[in-house]
Design an enzyme around this catalytic site. Structure first.
Site, PDB file in Angstrom:
ATOM      1  N   GLY A   1       0.833  -1.203   0.000  1.00  0.00           N
ATOM      2  CA  GLY A   1       0.000   0.000   0.000  1.00  0.00           C
ATOM      3  C   GLY A   1       0.863   1.246   0.000  1.00  0.00           C
TER       4      GLY A   1
ATOM      5  N   GLY B   1      -0.640   4.876  -1.083  1.00  0.00           N
ATOM      6  CA  GLY B   1      -1.869   5.383  -0.499  1.00  0.00           C
ATOM      7  C   GLY B   1      -1.602   6.567   0.414  1.00  0.00           C
TER       8      GLY B   1
ATOM      9  N   TYR C   1     -15.402  -2.925   6.830  1.00  0.00           N
ATOM     10  CA  TYR C   1     -14.071  -2.400   7.130  1.00  0.00           C
ATOM     11  C   TYR C   1     -13.739  -2.616   8.603  1.00  0.00           C
ATOM     12  CZ  TYR C   1     -10.285   1.105   7.479  1.00  0.00           C
ATOM     13  OH  TYR C   1      -9.094   1.751   7.697  1.00  0.00           O
TER      14      TYR C   1
ATOM     15  N   LYS D   1     -10.948  -5.034  10.557  1.00  0.00           N
ATOM     16  CA  LYS D   1      -9.962  -4.491  11.485  1.00  0.00           C
ATOM     17  C   LYS D   1      -9.966  -5.264  12.806  1.00  0.00           C
ATOM     18  CE  LYS D   1      -8.050  -1.432   8.887  1.00  0.00           C
ATOM     19  NZ  LYS D   1      -6.676  -1.682   8.388  1.00  0.00           N
TER      20      LYS D   1
END
Length: 328
Positions: free
Chosen positions: A9, A12, A140, A144
């Protein structure tokens, strides 16, 4: 042994600032940015291509580059996760599990970001404690919480040195804003500089925990540099700086740009997500264990965002309209 760092990532919101910080500290030759689809044309450094859901390609990179530390940032955010829950699970959970498996097999130290999305409507809203109820209502958030438990499991079962922070809403100008619930706080500066107006997708009084990206990068690196004996939390540390509402951010902007206009047209999905999250976070455990302390308040953040984004847009040749009523 010299650090050999892999950042997933890498391009990002966090990676765009973390990679240069790691390059500065450890040298460009020792920091490898994992790219898949969105790779900036002006990236300077070690680029490796692959996908976090492809364990074989990740293992090839770990072995060939002699990686011993991973900052695993790749993942779908809150709104993207609601649009495609299956993909969010695959990327956020399976991607993390792939990294943890390799960390176990190759003795890697791992950083993985959790989020305030791990909390939910039943979590205490104000000064949310380190150990509390985790009942998120978004995919999401579910990924997590799952990720936090996976991190703790791989530590307790195999001794994997994995460390994590529950990021609040992060604000920076290097990466373009995405579709996260807190990213109105980045979009608003684009609206200011391009049109002198912004239509906010949250209510004016939607208070959320926020943090300037420099604080997030500094805290992340501070956590990773701390001795293992100091790390008492192997799920994810509460991590905080400031909290504010769209109305309060607008008022700060209007001190510099009195003519700026912010209107409110709440998006039902994003507003519901925001209302499920805390308003402020208690991060005293992070302060005690490894010395965390934020540096950026709202006024400082606002000034830096405007200055930095102006320079970024100008460097890309974007003509900005004259800002009526600007006070320097």
């Amino acid at each position: 042994m010299a650090k050999k760092i892999l950042v997933t990532g890498a391009f990002g919101l966090v990676g765009s600032d973390l990679v240069p910080a790691l390059q500065k500290k450890y040298g460009k030759a020792n920091v490898f940015a994992l790219g898949n689809k969105t790779i900036p044309k002006d990236f300077s450094g070690q680029l490796v291509k692959g996908s976090v859901v492809d364990k074989t390609s990740l293992e090839r990179i770990v072995k060939s580059r002699k990686i011993n530390e991973v900052y695993h940032l790749a993942g779908l955010l809150s709104v993207g996760g609601e649009k495609n829950p299956a993909l969010a699970w695959e990327v956020n959970v399976q991607g993390l599990r792939n990294v943890l498996e390799l960390a176990r097999d190759y003795k890697l130290r791992v950083f993985w970001p959790s989020s305030i999305a791990a909390f939910g409507p039943t979590t205490p809203k104000k000064m949310t404690p380190q150990n509390t109820i985790l009942e998120p209502t978004t995919m999401y958030g579910v990924t997590k919480v799952t990720g936090e438990l996976l991190c703790q499991y791989y530590f307790t079962r195999w001794g994997v040195d994995v460390r994590s922070l529950r990021y609040p809403g992060l604000i920076g100008y290097q990466a373009p804003p995405g579709d996260g619930t807190t990213e109105y706080s980045v979009h608003i500066f684009y609206g200011l500089l391009k049109n002198n107006t912004y239509s906010c997708f949250l209510k004016a009084d939607a208070r959320l925990p926020m943090m300037y990206i420099d604080d997030a990068i500094r805290g992340t690196m501070l956590l990773m540099q701390a001795p293992s004996k100091n790390i008492s939390i192997r799920t994810s540390y509460n991590f905080a700086a400031i909290n504010f509402t769209p109305k309060e951010l607008t008022a700060e902007i209007k001190k510099l740009y009195p003519a700026f206009v912010c209107t409110y047209k709440p998006d039902p999905v994003k507003q519901a997500i925001a209302e499920s999250w805390p308003q402020s976070i208690d991060d005293t455990v992070a302060a005690k264990d490894w010395g965390w302390k934020p540096e950026f308040a709202l006024q400082k953040l606002t000034n830096i965002m405007i200055k930095g984004l102006k320079q970024k847009l100008a460097s890309k040749g974007e003509a900005l309209p004259a800002q009526a009523g600007f006070r320097s």
